[in-house]
Write a protein that holds these residues in place. Sequence first.
Motif, PDB file in Angstrom:
ATOM      1  N   LEU A 114     -34.336  -0.162 -52.764  1.00  0.00           N
ATOM      2  CA  LEU A 114     -33.433   0.655 -52.651  1.00  0.00           C
ATOM      3  C   LEU A 114     -32.073  -0.016 -53.280  1.00  0.00           C
ATOM      4  CD1 LEU A 114     -33.822   2.088 -48.880  1.00  0.00           C
ATOM      5  CD2 LEU A 114     -33.714   3.295 -51.002  1.00  0.00           C
ATOM      6  N   MET A 115     -31.198   0.648 -53.776  1.00  0.00           N
ATOM      7  CA  MET A 115     -29.989  -0.141 -54.280  1.00  0.00           C
ATOM      8  C   MET A 115     -29.261  -0.434 -53.049  1.00  0.00           C
ATOM      9  SD  MET A 115     -28.672   2.604 -57.171  1.00  0.00           S
ATOM     10  CE  MET A 115     -26.881   1.788 -57.247  1.00  0.00           C
ATOM     11  N   GLU A 116     -28.932  -1.685 -52.902  1.00  0.00           N
ATOM     12  CA  GLU A 116     -28.206  -2.071 -51.697  1.00  0.00           C
ATOM     13  C   GLU A 116     -26.695  -2.144 -51.902  1.00  0.00           C
ATOM     14  OE1 GLU A 116     -29.498  -5.934 -50.452  1.00  0.00           O
ATOM     15  OE2 GLU A 116     -31.661  -5.319 -50.043  1.00  0.00           O
ATOM     16  N   ARG A 117     -26.200  -1.439 -53.171  1.00  0.00           N
ATOM     17  CA  ARG A 117     -24.733  -1.293 -53.484  1.00  0.00           C
ATOM     18  C   ARG A 117     -24.474  -0.010 -54.136  1.00  0.00           C
ATOM     19  NH1 ARG A 117     -20.549  -2.821 -50.414  1.00  0.00           N
ATOM     20  NH2 ARG A 117     -18.834  -2.916 -51.643  1.00  0.00           N
ATOM     21  N   MET A 118     -24.022   0.762 -53.434  1.00  0.00           N
ATOM     22  CA  MET A 118     -23.556   2.062 -54.245  1.00  0.00           C
ATOM     23  C   MET A 118     -22.136   2.368 -53.999  1.00  0.00           C
ATOM     24  SD  MET A 118     -25.659   4.539 -51.426  1.00  0.00           S
ATOM     25  CE  MET A 118     -24.892   6.233 -52.340  1.00  0.00           C
ATOM     26  N   ILE A 119     -21.730   3.539 -54.825  1.00  0.00           N
ATOM     27  CA  ILE A 119     -20.105   3.533 -54.975  1.00  0.00           C
ATOM     28  C   ILE A 119     -19.856   4.470 -53.284  1.00  0.00           C
ATOM     29  CG2 ILE A 119     -18.245   4.978 -55.624  1.00  0.00           C
ATOM     30  CD1 ILE A 119     -19.139   2.453 -57.450  1.00  0.00           C
ATOM     31  N   LEU A 120     -18.949   4.281 -52.714  1.00  0.00           N
ATOM     32  CA  LEU A 120     -18.723   4.854 -51.506  1.00  0.00           C
ATOM     33  C   LEU A 120     -17.406   5.846 -51.861  1.00  0.00           C
ATOM     34  CD1 LEU A 120     -18.336   2.039 -48.728  1.00  0.00           C
ATOM     35  CD2 LEU A 120     -20.125   3.558 -48.903  1.00  0.00           C
ATOM     36  N   THR A 121     -17.777   7.178 -51.113  1.00  0.00           N
ATOM     37  CA  THR A 121     -16.964   8.206 -51.370  1.00  0.00           C
ATOM     38  C   THR A 121     -15.763   8.180 -50.403  1.00  0.00           C
ATOM     39  OG1 THR A 121     -18.031   9.689 -50.088  1.00  0.00           O
ATOM     40  CG2 THR A 121     -18.831   9.376 -52.464  1.00  0.00           C
ATOM     41  N   LYS A 122     -14.681   8.785 -50.664  1.00  0.00           N
ATOM     42  CA  LYS A 122     -13.863   9.120 -49.814  1.00  0.00           C
ATOM     43  C   LYS A 122     -14.147   9.519 -48.329  1.00  0.00           C
ATOM     44  CE  LYS A 122      -9.542  10.010 -51.138  1.00  0.00           C
ATOM     45  NZ  LYS A 122      -8.431  10.845 -51.505  1.00  0.00           N
ATOM     46  N   GLU A 123     -15.133  10.636 -48.466  1.00  0.00           N
ATOM     47  CA  GLU A 123     -15.709  10.921 -47.250  1.00  0.00           C
ATOM     48  C   GLU A 123     -16.303  10.169 -46.450  1.00  0.00           C
ATOM     49  OE1 GLU A 123     -18.989  14.329 -45.800  1.00  0.00           O
ATOM     50  OE2 GLU A 123     -18.618  13.936 -47.858  1.00  0.00           O
ATOM     51  N   ASP A 124     -17.216   8.946 -47.100  1.00  0.00           N
ATOM     52  CA  ASP A 124     -17.777   7.900 -46.304  1.00  0.00           C
ATOM     53  C   ASP A 124     -16.597   6.894 -45.537  1.00  0.00           C
ATOM     54  OD1 ASP A 124     -20.430   8.418 -47.402  1.00  0.00           O
ATOM     55  OD2 ASP A 124     -19.809   7.338 -49.241  1.00  0.00           O
ATOM     56  N   LEU A 125     -15.514   6.878 -46.419  1.00  0.00           N
ATOM     57  CA  LEU A 125     -14.454   6.087 -45.612  1.00  0.00           C
ATOM     58  C   LEU A 125     -13.733   6.747 -44.551  1.00  0.00           C
ATOM     59  CD1 LEU A 125     -12.765   4.620 -48.874  1.00  0.00           C
ATOM     60  CD2 LEU A 125     -14.607   3.749 -47.775  1.00  0.00           C
ATOM     61  N   ALA A 126     -13.952   8.224 -44.503  1.00  0.00           N
ATOM     62  CA  ALA A 126     -13.253   8.861 -43.300  1.00  0.00           C
ATOM     63  C   ALA A 126     -14.433   8.855 -42.277  1.00  0.00           C
ATOM     64  CB  ALA A 126     -13.153  10.358 -43.691  1.00  0.00           C
TER      65      ALA A 126
ATOM     66  N   SER B  17     -33.136  -6.212 -45.095  1.00  0.00           N
ATOM     67  CA  SER B  17     -33.861  -5.624 -46.181  1.00  0.00           C
ATOM     68  C   SER B  17     -34.540  -4.291 -45.772  1.00  0.00           C
ATOM     69  CB  SER B  17     -34.850  -6.771 -46.663  1.00  0.00           C
ATOM     70  OG  SER B  17     -35.578  -6.991 -45.553  1.00  0.00           O
ATOM     71  N   PHE B  18     -34.891  -3.687 -46.839  1.00  0.00           N
ATOM     72  CA  PHE B  18     -35.530  -2.528 -46.627  1.00  0.00           C
ATOM     73  C   PHE B  18     -37.272  -2.821 -46.622  1.00  0.00           C
ATOM     74  CE2 PHE B  18     -37.858   1.688 -48.203  1.00  0.00           C
ATOM     75  CZ  PHE B  18     -37.357   2.425 -47.031  1.00  0.00           C
ATOM     76  N   ASN B  19     -37.718  -2.319 -45.558  1.00  0.00           N
ATOM     77  CA  ASN B  19     -39.196  -2.700 -45.475  1.00  0.00           C
ATOM     78  C   ASN B  19     -39.950  -1.600 -46.370  1.00  0.00           C
ATOM     79  OD1 ASN B  19     -41.565  -3.366 -44.511  1.00  0.00           O
ATOM     80  ND2 ASN B  19     -41.684  -2.132 -42.664  1.00  0.00           N
ATOM     81  N   ASP B  20     -40.532  -2.238 -47.368  1.00  0.00           N
ATOM     82  CA  ASP B  20     -41.237  -1.550 -48.287  1.00  0.00           C
ATOM     83  C   ASP B  20     -42.579  -0.975 -47.824  1.00  0.00           C
ATOM     84  OD1 ASP B  20     -39.383  -1.797 -50.261  1.00  0.00           O
ATOM     85  OD2 ASP B  20     -40.172  -3.828 -50.899  1.00  0.00           O
ATOM     86  N   LYS B  21     -43.155  -1.594 -46.838  1.00  0.00           N
ATOM     87  CA  LYS B  21     -44.433  -1.251 -46.065  1.00  0.00           C
ATOM     88  C   LYS B  21     -44.355  -0.072 -45.261  1.00  0.00           C
ATOM     89  CE  LYS B  21     -45.915  -6.225 -45.866  1.00  0.00           C
ATOM     90  NZ  LYS B  21     -46.687  -7.202 -44.974  1.00  0.00           N
ATOM     91  N   GLY B  22     -43.031   0.288 -44.965  1.00  0.00           N
ATOM     92  CA  GLY B  22     -42.759   1.533 -44.152  1.00  0.00           C
ATOM     93  C   GLY B  22     -43.235   1.494 -42.591  1.00  0.00           C
ATOM     94  N   VAL B  23     -44.470   0.974 -42.433  1.00  0.00           N
ATOM     95  CA  VAL B  23     -45.331   1.155 -41.261  1.00  0.00           C
ATOM     96  C   VAL B  23     -45.856  -0.197 -40.875  1.00  0.00           C
ATOM     97  CG1 VAL B  23     -47.091   2.358 -39.958  1.00  0.00           C
ATOM     98  CG2 VAL B  23     -45.773   3.506 -41.527  1.00  0.00           C
TER      99      VAL B  23
END
Length: 347
Positions: free
Chosen positions: A2-14, A126-132
Motif C-alpha cells: 500500500l502507498m503509505e503517503r497519499m494526498i490528504l483532502t480538505k475533507e480528511d482534515l475536517a 506496516s501493512f500485513n501482506d499475509k492478511g491472516v
Amino acid sequence: MLMERMILTKEDLAKYPFLREAAEYVEDLGLKVEDLDDFAYEQVINRAEERVQEAILYAIITKRSYNNDVEILSFPIAILIISTIGDNFLKRRYALAEAKRAYNLLKLENEEKILIMAKNFNWIISFNDKGVIEGLPYKFSIHFINYLKNATSIKGEKWKLINRILIEGNVPLMKGEVARLLAEEVRRYVEKKLDVKELPNLPMGLARRVEMLRALFTREEGKASLEEVPKAVVTSAFPPCVRASYEMTLLGKHIPHVSRFTLTSFLINVGVPVDKVIDLFRNLSDFNERMTRYQVEHIAGERGSRVRYIPPKCSTLRTYGVCVNVDEICKVVQHPLSYYKKKLQLK
C-alpha cells in the motif's frame, strides 16, 4: 504494497483536525483571536461551541460537518474555549470526546488512511501482506513500543501484551484495533493541546460564550455529583475537608462560614436528615435553633428558592483554605461528593 503517503483532502482534515496538515492549514490562514467576533466566523464559533457542549453533556462529539472549513477551524477554537474555562476534569472529558469521534471515523477508513494517521503519530507500522495470522484478519503490524504506549490505557485482558501475538518485535492487529489505539493517541494529543500556559484576551462575543459554557459545565458537574449517592451515610468515607469540619463541630469548636456551608450541604446531599444536621450544631456555644433551622432548611431546599445546594467544588475550597489533609483520592476528584462516592466504591 500500500502507498503509505497519499494526498490528504480538505475533507480528511475536517474529519481529523488533529493532523499536522490540519494545523498547518489553519496557520496558513493567518487567523487571529481578535478576528473571531467577525460575522464571517459565526458558523465556526457556533460549531466550536457545539463541540464543547456535546463534550460537557454527552462526552462525545458528533461526526457531522457543516462544511470542511468550519470543521477544521472549529477544532482549535474549541481547544481555546476549554483552555479558558480551565477545569482539568473538563479537559480530560473533552479529550475523550474527541478521541471517541476519531475512533468512530477511523474504524470505517481504508488501510491507506489508517497508515497516514499512524505515521502522523510517528508509529512504526506496516501493512500485513499475509492478511491472516492464526486464522484472524490481522491487516497491520505495529512495533510493540507503540502498542504498549497506548494499550496500557485500555481496559480488557485482550489488550495485555502477554495475550497478543508478537512477531519480531511487532504486534499484528486488525483495523478496528489499530483505530482504537489511535484514539488513545488522539486523546493524549488533545490533552496536551489543552495544557496552555498563556491564554490570549478573548473578544467580547467569544468571551460571553465561554462564560455560558462555563456555567453549563458547572451546572452539569453539580448534577453528576448528586447521581447515585447511597442512602446509607458512611462517615468514614467523608473527604478530609468535610471530616475535619465535622470533627471540630462535634467538639464544639467554631469553623469558618464557608466550612459550615460545605459541611451542611455535604451532609444534606449524602442523606443526613435536616434535624440531625441541626443537632450537630447544638455543640456550638453560639447555637441558635431558629436561625440554624432556617439556614439548614434553606440549604436543603425546603425554604426560599426550594433549590437544594451542593458543596463548593474542590478548587473553591482550596481558594478559601478549607482543603486540608489531601490524600490520593483528592488528587483525582473535583468535588467533595465525587470523593465520597469514590471512597465508597473503594470500600
